[in-house]
Enzyme design. Structure first.
Site, PDB file in Angstrom:
ATOM      1  N   LYS A 129       0.859  -1.184   0.000  1.00 44.26           N
ATOM      2  CA  LYS A 129       0.000   0.000   0.000  1.00 44.26           C
ATOM      3  C   LYS A 129       0.892   1.228   0.000  1.00 44.26           C
ATOM      4  CE  LYS A 129      -4.542   0.712   0.155  1.00 44.26           C
ATOM      5  NZ  LYS A 129      -5.545  -0.065  -0.591  1.00 44.26           N
ATOM      6  N   ASP A 169      -6.616   4.349  -5.146  1.00 39.81           N
ATOM      7  CA  ASP A 169      -7.330   4.257  -3.876  1.00 39.81           C
ATOM      8  C   ASP A 169      -7.990   5.616  -3.688  1.00 39.81           C
ATOM      9  OD1 ASP A 169      -7.439   4.277  -0.662  1.00 39.81           O
ATOM     10  OD2 ASP A 169      -7.259   2.201  -1.296  1.00 39.81           O
TER      11      ASP A 169
END
Length: 448
Positions: A129, A169
């Site tokens: 991430k 995201d």
């Protein structure tokens, strides 16, 4: 609930000492360690080989500055992050988040969760991430482009199609992916699938935009079927109005549900006649307006300022698709009191741990984010496959594969729940099912 196993508690103590300020990461790690206690007791070899010590420590944490120049010629400096959590089953895979709330803690906990989510898909992708505390809201296209180019100028050294494949995201949509990809290609002189969520004109996949929302409903429908229920004839509340929420609303409706409420960061709408999805798409995808506009053109609809009140609307199924921690204990208690029998998460960890405990204790069917919203990353992995083949599948082909993956995820989670005596506690079962695949891969590869 607390950790009962002495070895796991000592491990948790170590994690707390090493990460004293990373509250979200610590909450997530504790939750997973509590879930996998029976697994550790059944597999002492994991302890002997130090699998758990490796699992809770990210393989790599990358932190860097991101200087960029605004339209007035003023210099700004943001922080960039990429956490490469675990690559035991494949290259790191996970989104990039651009939001003022992004910290190293945020990225670490999301990467840890992503490892389990990606494992559940059954596809060969590890967990990662990244992101920055840069806020794209209110910025011009040129400002966003300059930021993305600066961000990628550092990140490109750490990623690659067989190493680490980022995606979008919060705050990173098609525009940002395009700028990031263009800079990567400029720096490396290579044209390959190093980012997913790309535009269809340069290697993107059909059905990617719909994937998380559709996948959420495919998982939820399978969970409902396993418990003698379905979407048909049920009243549904969906929070959010981005891609996930819009396409969860679309698929829930196709499956026979009636969606009566949606929201954005300012407030929520309630339409007892059922949400007019075409109107929502125009407001959000074309006009880029606030959701309150909906009530101006639908006489039976009402708009309410503030977001949390949406969970006070009576419904059978709740699909939180907005942001993390949007369902508090108080909101969970309202859902339970109003007769909601199913909550399935479309956003990343939208329910607090207290809320999840309340759902489980009340006997609701609860689809945890790491399982229920895995459709986005699953379709990103399908995009990687298409890029590797220099080929593209039709929308129907991708959608069919997505449905197969999501139903497979539920069946694996349900199987773990039965094997370890969790009943309908799919939160714990998802942690176990995701962990087992990663742990076995780590065992097979030795200490590394």
């Amino acid at each position: 609930m607390s950790i009962q196993n002495a070895y796991l508690q000592e491990l948790m103590n170590t994690v707390e000492k090493r990460n004293p300020n990373d509250k979200q990461f610590l909450i997530t790690v504790r939750s997973v360690l509590e879930s996998i206690e029976p697994v550790v007791e059944a597999h002492p070899e994991y302890v002997k080989m130090g699998v758990l010590e490796l699992f809770v420590e990210p393989e790599r944490v990358i932190k860097f500055r991101v200087p960029w120049v605004d339209d007035k010629g003023e210099v700004h400096v943001n922080r960039g992050y990429r956490v490469q959590s675990n690559s035991a089953i494949g290259p790191y895979k996970g989104g990039l988040r651009l939001h003022p709330s992004v910290t190293e803690d945020t990225v670490k906990f999301l990467a840890f969760e992503q490892t389990l989510k990606n494992s559940l898909t059954g596809l060969p992708i590890g967990g990662g991430k990244g992101g920055s505390d840069f806020d794209p809201k209110g910025k011009s296209d040129m400002e966003v482009m300059r930021f993305c180019q600066s961000f990628m100028t550092e990140l490109f050294r750490h990623i690659g199609p067989d190493c680490d494949v980022p995606a979008g995201d919060i705050g990173v949509g098609g525009r940002e992916i395009g700028y990031l990809y263009g800079q990567y290609k400029r720096l490396t002189a290579q044209y390959h699938g190093v980012l997913t969520g790309k535009g269809l004109s340069y290697g993107g996949s059909l059905a990617r935009k719909e994937a998380t929302g559709y996948g959420l409903c495919y998982f939820t429908e399978e969970m409902l079927k396993a418990n003698g229920k379905s979407f048909k004839g049920q009243t549904v509340v969906v929070s959010g109005s981005g891609n996930v929420a819009i396409y969860a609303c679309e698929k829930a409706t196709q499956l026979g549900g009636k969606v009566v409420a949606m929201s954005d960061s300012n407030g929520y709408i309630y339409d007892p006649d059922g949400i007019d999805l075409a109107a929502i798409k125009k407001i959000k995808e074309v006009d880029r307006a606030r959701i309150k506009v909906y009530a101006e053109n639908h006489p039976n609809a009402t708009y309410t300022e503030g977001c949390s009140g949406i969970w006070g609307i009576k419904c059978d199924i709740a699909l939180p698709c907005a942001t993390q921690n949007e369902i508090s204990l108080e909101s969970a208690q309202k859902l339970i009191a109003n007769g909601c029998f199913c909550v399935s998460e479309g956003a990343n960890m939208p329910s607090t741990m207290d809320a999840i405990d309340a759902f489980v204790n009340a006997g609701l069917l609860f689809g945890p984010a790491k399982a229920a919203n895995a459709g986005g990353v699953a379709t990103s992995a399908l995009e990687m496959s298409q890029n590797s083949m220099r080929y593209s599948w039709t929308f129907e082909e991708v959608d069919a594969k997505l449905q197969q993956i999501m139903t497979g995820i539920f069946r694996n989670v349900d199987s773990a729940a039965k094997e370890y005596g969790f009943g309908n506690n799919y939160e714990k079962a998802a942690n176990v099912a995701g962990f087992l695949k990663v742990a076995d891969a780590m065992m097979a590869q030795g200490v590394c």
